[in-house]
Design a protein around this motif. Structure first.
Motif, PDB file in Angstrom:
ATOM      1  N   VAL A 336       0.832  -1.207   0.000  1.00  0.00           N
ATOM      2  CA  VAL A 336       0.000   0.000   0.000  1.00  0.00           C
ATOM      3  C   VAL A 336       0.871   1.265   0.000  1.00  0.00           C
ATOM      4  O   VAL A 336       0.641   2.199  -0.774  1.00  0.00           O
ATOM      5  CB  VAL A 336      -0.953   0.012   1.217  1.00  0.00           C
ATOM      6  CG1 VAL A 336      -1.631   1.378   1.366  1.00  0.00           C
ATOM      7  CG2 VAL A 336      -2.001  -1.085   1.075  1.00  0.00           C
ATOM      8  N   PRO A 399      -6.137   2.527   1.400  1.00  0.00           N
ATOM      9  CA  PRO A 399      -5.912   2.446  -0.050  1.00  0.00           C
ATOM     10  C   PRO A 399      -7.113   2.903  -0.868  1.00  0.00           C
ATOM     11  O   PRO A 399      -6.977   3.258  -2.040  1.00  0.00           O
ATOM     12  CB  PRO A 399      -5.614   0.947  -0.282  1.00  0.00           C
ATOM     13  CG  PRO A 399      -6.156   0.256   0.918  1.00  0.00           C
ATOM     14  CD  PRO A 399      -6.046   1.211   2.050  1.00  0.00           C
ATOM     15  N   LYS A 402      -6.852   7.962  -1.088  1.00  0.00           N
ATOM     16  CA  LYS A 402      -5.471   8.410  -1.012  1.00  0.00           C
ATOM     17  C   LYS A 402      -5.381   9.763  -0.311  1.00  0.00           C
ATOM     18  O   LYS A 402      -5.987  10.746  -0.730  1.00  0.00           O
ATOM     19  CB  LYS A 402      -4.866   8.533  -2.410  1.00  0.00           C
ATOM     20  CG  LYS A 402      -3.363   8.848  -2.365  1.00  0.00           C
ATOM     21  CD  LYS A 402      -2.712   8.781  -3.734  1.00  0.00           C
ATOM     22  CE  LYS A 402      -1.219   9.059  -3.635  1.00  0.00           C
ATOM     23  NZ  LYS A 402      -0.536   8.988  -4.930  1.00  0.00           N
TER      24      LYS A 402
END
Length: 524
Positions: A336, A399, A402
């Protein structure tokens, strides 16, 4: 005909000079049907980012500018006469290069040219003028000053100099209608110079306050700046009540005989296209000397190496810990972080924390959502095992959304300066590392005392009024009047106190001074 756009505006960030708050300014511009508005604070770009973000949310094009102070000679010349003859010059960023040059000019003015005011000189301007549009400014501009001194030949020569530097359509002679007799004299001369030298004209209003009724509050603000009272005859005072954010109709009525002065405002605004890069993240590069690997490779190697060190500690505390569970979480977090492009960020934070710990400077164990990251634990950014405490990584980095990672780091006050010095030395010096700014504000009690002093109200009386404000954190004057009946009653029964309160409402919350933030540091 294109509409009028205000291109000479002093906001709250022209400290103790501009009384225009950003939100009401933007609302007013939208209400007037404008599609753009400028910010041109005195010698600074303090409000640029906040102004730009708020304009974009409101559907306005932000025009980024500054009213520069230009030294009459050079930055090295620092006499009383140099300060007295300081000239104003409006600069607007037309392009991204212009914005970068405007930033350079503002920085040079503060770091190299400061003498009573942040100054540039013509040599500095020549070095950093590309991408900028310039106006001759108000009555304190070089050309208007020369006109008022009767030196029309020198005024024309100065106009030729700026025209030669900036080029056609990038230097404008600025005309205003503000009720000051000298302005009429200047306007007539500027019209003549414009016609003879083919220099375009632009109409502005040098806005310092939003509404016409705010003129008294602005006068008091100037008194706060200069430490004077409104009763002092020898004090800084604007000789007009016209420097408010006028409507397009008012501006058009004033300059109807020269319609191009209005049309040019919209044309200039349309040309100013600056991208401040809000859509992406801009991280400093992590490049250790002699290292050829990418930040992503270094990041993963350090995380996995750190995990092996932490695993021994984990087993000591819990011999039954499942290694596969930890590795699954670690692989997920690494993936990630790398996909989001944050590898360098983690390495830099880990680097200066490692420096502090190596040099015996106490560091907090971890605070906030970063404590939910196993990667942060493996890099010794935190000292908390998130799996033991059931902490979620997604509270820190998600994730699906953002956003910037937010790692709260606490250093002991004894040694914090050493960490800052390490960061400066390690990441490029003062050109790339800096502490951030913070602003002291005219909060409720402070604004009552400052305004009362400026109005000449006896200190004892003003102090008594200020002490009536309830002891509530960040209480507004409006709420103080609701919560303290004596305050409201005094404002209604005594005209001078009523005026005090009305002015305080206009000025409350404005920035009073700039200083260095106690903890914030930028690495660029």
């Amino acid at each position: 005909m294109p509409g009028f756009v205000h291109l000479h505006v002093h906001t709250q960030y022209s400290l103790l000079d501009g009384a225009i708050r950003l939100d009401p300014l933007i609302q007013k511009a939208v209400g007037f049907g404008m599609d753009a508005v400028a910010i041109t604070d005195h010698g600074t770009m303090f409000g640029t980012i906040e102004f730009s973000e708020k304009c974009q949310k409101a559907g306005l094009r932000p025009i980024i500018g500054m009213e520069a102070y230009v030294a009459p000679r050079t930055l090295a010349d620092r006499t009383a006469q140099d300060n007295k003859e300081l000239r104003h010059l409006i600069l607007l960023a037309e392009t991204d290069e212009g914005y970068r040059n405007l930033c350079k000019l503002a920085s040079i003015a503060q770091l190299q040219g400061f003498y009573y005011k942040p100054r540039i000189d013509k040599a500095v301007l020549q070095a950093h003028h590309e991408g900028l549009i310039a106006f001759s400014a108000c009555l304190h501009g070089e050309i208007p000053r020369l006109i008022l001194s009767g030196n029309l030949k020198a005024a024309e020569d100065a106009a030729r100099w700026y025209l030669a530097l900036f080029g056609e359509e990038r230097f404008y002679l600025e005309v205003q209608h503000n009720g000051i007799p000298e302005q009429t004299t200047v306007n007539e001369a500027l019209f003549d110079i414009a016609d003879r030298l083919s220099i375009p004209l632009v109409a502005t209003n040098d806005c310092h306050y939003l509404e016409a009724r705010d003129v008294k509050a602005h006068d008091v603000l100037l008194c706060i700046q200069t430490g004077k009272t409104i009763h002092d005859s020898e004090r800084m005072k604007f000789r007009t009540d016209q420097l408010y954010f006028k409507s397009p109709e008012e501006m058009t009525a004033f300059f109807g005989h020269r319609p191009h002065t209005i049309e040019n405002t919209a044309k200039i605004a349309a040309r100013c296209q600056v991208d401040l890069g809000f859509k992406g993240y801009h991280f400093p590069r992590y490049n250790p000397p002699g290292e050829e690997r990418s930040a992503e490779e270094i990041f993963e190697e350090q995380v996995r190496s750190g995990f092996e060190d932490k695993w021994r500690i984990i087993l000591q505390k819990n011999p039954d810990a499942e290694r596969s569970r930890y590795l699954e979480r670690l692989d997920y977090e690494i993936r990630v972080i790398q996909e989001m492009g944050f590898s360098g960020y983690f390495l830099i934070v880990s680097d200066f924390i490692r420096y502090a710990k190596t040099n015996g400077i106490p560091v907090g164990p971890g605070r906030g959502s970063a404590a939910g990251s196993l990667v942060a634990y493996c890099l010794s950014i935190t000292d908390l095992d998130p799996l033991v405490h059931g902490l979620l990584f997604e509270r820190f980095l998600n994730p699906a959304r953002k956003s910037m990672p937010d790692i709260d780091v606490d250093f002991c006050i004894n040694g914090r300066e050493s960490v800052y010095k390490y960061v400066v030395d390690r990441y490029g010096g003062g050109e790339y590392v800096s502490q951030i700014i913070t602003f002291g504000k005219l909060m409720t009690r402070a604004v009552i005392r400052d305004v009362g002093r400026a109005l000449g109200i006896p200190l004892k009386e003003v102090d008594a009024i200020a002490k009536m404000v309830p002891e509530v954190l960040n209480i507004s004057l409006e709420n103080a009047l609701k919560q303290e009946p004596r305050l409201a009653e005094m404002a209604q029964s005594k005209p001078e106190i009523g005026e005090l309160i009305d002015i305080c409402k206009v000025l409350e919350g404005l920035p009073r001074h700039a200083s260095t933030h106690a903890a914030g540091v930028v690495i660029s």
